[in-house]
Motif scaffolding. Structure first.
Motif, mmCIF file in Angstrom:
data_model
loop_
_atom_site.group_PDB
_atom_site.id
_atom_site.type_symbol
_atom_site.label_atom_id
_atom_site.label_comp_id
_atom_site.label_asym_id
_atom_site.label_seq_id
_atom_site.Cartn_x
_atom_site.Cartn_y
_atom_site.Cartn_z
ATOM 1 N N TYR A 91 15.118 -14.769 28.773
ATOM 2 C CA TYR A 91 13.753 -15.104 29.242
ATOM 3 C C TYR A 91 12.783 -15.297 28.318
ATOM 4 C CZ TYR A 91 9.360 -15.027 31.942
ATOM 5 O OH TYR A 91 8.321 -15.126 32.316
ATOM 6 N N GLY A 92 12.618 -14.379 27.275
ATOM 7 C CA GLY A 92 11.878 -14.431 26.170
ATOM 8 C C GLY A 92 11.977 -15.868 25.380
ATOM 9 N N ALA A 93 13.169 -16.139 25.187
ATOM 10 C CA ALA A 93 13.452 -17.318 24.470
ATOM 11 C C ALA A 93 13.197 -18.528 25.050
ATOM 12 C CB ALA A 93 15.041 -17.448 24.169
ATOM 13 N N ALA A 94 13.208 -18.575 26.301
ATOM 14 C CA ALA A 94 12.877 -19.680 27.087
ATOM 15 C C ALA A 94 11.173 -19.875 27.185
ATOM 16 C CB ALA A 94 13.279 -19.434 28.560
ATOM 17 N N VAL A 95 10.539 -18.807 27.399
ATOM 18 C CA VAL A 95 9.252 -18.842 27.103
ATOM 19 C C VAL A 95 8.421 -19.468 25.651
ATOM 20 C CG1 VAL A 95 6.973 -17.571 27.168
ATOM 21 C CG2 VAL A 95 8.780 -16.921 28.860
ATOM 22 N N LEU A 96 9.239 -18.866 24.786
ATOM 23 C CA LEU A 96 9.052 -19.306 23.372
ATOM 24 C C LEU A 96 9.254 -20.814 23.242
ATOM 25 C CD1 LEU A 96 10.591 -16.299 21.045
ATOM 26 C CD2 LEU A 96 8.134 -17.277 21.100
ATOM 27 N N VAL A 100 7.325 -23.855 21.113
ATOM 28 C CA VAL A 100 7.598 -23.961 19.613
ATOM 29 C C VAL A 100 8.701 -25.010 19.220
ATOM 30 C CG1 VAL A 100 7.118 -21.347 19.429
ATOM 31 C CG2 VAL A 100 9.562 -22.087 19.583
ATOM 32 N N ALA A 101 8.736 -25.378 18.105
ATOM 33 C CA ALA A 101 9.862 -26.136 17.700
ATOM 34 C C ALA A 101 11.189 -25.810 18.250
ATOM 35 C CB ALA A 101 9.582 -26.751 16.281
ATOM 36 N N ASP A 102 11.584 -24.745 17.495
ATOM 37 C CA ASP A 102 12.989 -24.247 18.094
ATOM 38 C C ASP A 102 12.917 -22.749 17.619
ATOM 39 O OD1 ASP A 102 14.254 -23.747 14.967
ATOM 40 O OD2 ASP A 102 12.617 -25.354 14.886
ATOM 41 N N VAL A 103 13.994 -22.192 18.439
ATOM 42 C CA VAL A 103 14.306 -20.570 18.561
ATOM 43 C C VAL A 103 15.690 -20.378 18.113
ATOM 44 C CG1 VAL A 103 14.070 -18.616 19.892
ATOM 45 C CG2 VAL A 103 12.710 -20.504 20.236
ATOM 46 N N VAL A 104 15.877 -19.421 17.113
ATOM 47 C CA VAL A 104 17.135 -18.962 16.927
ATOM 48 C C VAL A 104 16.910 -17.799 17.742
ATOM 49 C CG1 VAL A 104 18.894 -17.895 15.335
ATOM 50 C CG2 VAL A 104 17.524 -19.846 14.736
ATOM 51 N N SER A 105 17.801 -17.201 18.641
ATOM 52 C CA SER A 105 17.773 -16.034 19.437
ATOM 53 C C SER A 105 19.226 -15.011 19.475
ATOM 54 C CB SER A 105 17.483 -16.191 20.710
ATOM 55 O OG SER A 105 17.211 -14.904 21.684
ATOM 56 N N ILE A 106 19.178 -13.934 19.034
ATOM 57 C CA ILE A 106 19.861 -13.269 18.424
ATOM 58 C C ILE A 106 20.508 -11.963 19.583
ATOM 59 C CG2 ILE A 106 18.850 -11.865 16.531
ATOM 60 C CD1 ILE A 106 21.618 -11.768 14.912
ATOM 61 N N GLU A 107 21.751 -11.644 19.789
ATOM 62 C CA GLU A 107 21.964 -10.691 20.776
ATOM 63 C C GLU A 107 23.187 -10.137 20.270
ATOM 64 O OE1 GLU A 107 22.613 -7.956 23.159
ATOM 65 O OE2 GLU A 107 20.452 -9.164 23.531
ATOM 66 N N GLU A 121 21.272 -23.353 28.616
ATOM 67 C CA GLU A 121 21.786 -24.577 28.383
ATOM 68 C C GLU A 121 21.384 -25.413 29.971
ATOM 69 O OE1 GLU A 121 25.598 -24.451 27.127
ATOM 70 O OE2 GLU A 121 25.225 -23.836 25.014
ATOM 71 N N ARG A 122 21.917 -24.631 30.951
ATOM 72 C CA ARG A 122 21.712 -25.040 32.363
ATOM 73 C C ARG A 122 20.510 -25.626 32.714
ATOM 74 N NH1 ARG A 122 20.916 -22.276 36.847
ATOM 75 N NH2 ARG A 122 21.558 -20.357 35.887
ATOM 76 N N LEU A 123 19.265 -24.828 32.387
ATOM 77 C CA LEU A 123 17.826 -25.135 32.282
ATOM 78 C C LEU A 123 17.538 -26.064 31.429
ATOM 79 C CD1 LEU A 123 16.441 -21.710 33.383
ATOM 80 C CD2 LEU A 123 17.354 -23.383 34.942
ATOM 81 N N GLY A 124 18.144 -26.573 30.545
ATOM 82 C CA GLY A 124 17.701 -27.742 29.629
ATOM 83 C C GLY A 124 17.103 -27.419 28.219
ATOM 84 N N TYR A 125 17.069 -25.992 27.977
ATOM 85 C CA TYR A 125 16.433 -25.408 26.717
ATOM 86 C C TYR A 125 17.182 -25.772 25.411
ATOM 87 C CZ TYR A 125 12.785 -23.341 29.767
ATOM 88 O OH TYR A 125 11.940 -23.053 30.632
ATOM 89 N N SER A 126 17.045 -26.966 25.106
ATOM 90 C CA SER A 126 18.087 -27.398 24.074
ATOM 91 C C SER A 126 17.718 -27.094 22.614
ATOM 92 C CB SER A 126 18.103 -28.875 24.138
ATOM 93 O OG SER A 126 16.777 -29.636 23.755
ATOM 94 N N THR A 127 16.487 -26.508 22.347
ATOM 95 C CA THR A 127 15.977 -26.081 21.195
ATOM 96 C C THR A 127 16.144 -24.585 20.976
ATOM 97 O OG1 THR A 127 13.771 -25.569 22.275
ATOM 98 C CG2 THR A 127 14.126 -27.858 21.322
#
Length: 224
Positions: A91-96, A100-107, A121-127
């Motif tokens: 969720y936080g990555a999606a809000v960002l 922003v231009a792009d996000v690297v999200s690590i888990e 991916e399903r919601l289209g957050y390709s960045t």
């Protein structure tokens, strides 16, 4: 869909804007991201309530206000390259990603990383790029970052995060240990890359786990 849209509007008005979040980009992002898609199906009716919710692997999705506060504090814009530590459900990555231009999200939990990747991916957050690993080490392959945001608390700032920030970059993270009080801090790399901390208020987060997850003094690096 209209049912959830009205809940999002009410959430932004009553939980976020009413508490002082003023950045229009953050408010618009919170209105757009379908939070119900990032929680368990049984929790969807509670997706827009003012508290954290349990997700897989014993983790939680932060309350909406804390997500908005963290993103606003990071001072990001459409040019920003951001590291998101602790993907959770994504969720936080999606809000960002709405800003922003792009996000690297690590888990660190593969189950969570895989689930977040599928939803994003399903919601289209390709960045957004979701990677699995020890978040305390950052993600040097994509550094340097304009901002790093963190969804787990530690008593010290891991050295790799400061190393991976650009000059003038911002790190927003909860500082403290469970049971002893945590404070949300914005740490800015000033002239000479000297970190300066601004206190943003009391918070409660799960503890940061990893190679740099345990320690004490702020800004002190772990021994090799």
């Amino acid at each position: 869909m209209d049912h959830y849209r009205s809940k999002r509007e009410r959430m932004v008005a009553e939980q976020i804007a009413a508490r002082g979040i003023r950045d229009s980009r953050v408010l618009d992002a919170m209105r757009r991201v379908p939070r119900e898609e990032f929680v368990r199906r049984l929790s969807r009716s509670s997706a827009y309530e003012d508290h954290p919710l349990a997700i897989a692997s014993g983790q939680t999705i932060s309350q909406p206000y804390i997500v908005a506060l963290t993103v606003e504090a990071a001072l990001v814009d459409e040019r920003s390259h951001v590291l998101d530590v602790g993907t959770g459900s994504g969720y936080g990555a999606a809000v960002l990603a709405e800003i922003v231009a792009d996000v690297v999200s690590i888990e660190r939990h593969p189950e969570l990383a895989n689930g977040a990747r599928e939803v994003l991916e399903r919601l289209g957050y390709s960045t957004v790029s979701v990677v699995t690993g020890d978040g305390t080490l950052g993600w040097p392959d994509a550094a340097p970052y304009d901002a790093i945001v963190v969804a787990a608390a530690a008593a010290r700032v891991p050295g790799p995060w400061l190393e991976q920030l650009k000059d003038g970059g911002r790190l927003v993270m909860p500082v403290g240990t469970p049971g002893f009080g945590q404070r949300l801090q914005r740490i800015t790399l000033g002239p000479g890359r000297v970190p300066r901390a601004d206190d943003l208020g009391g918070v409660t987060f799960v503890p940061l786990i990893g190679a740099y997850g345990i320690g004490s003094p702020l800004f002190e690096e772990n021994d090799d």
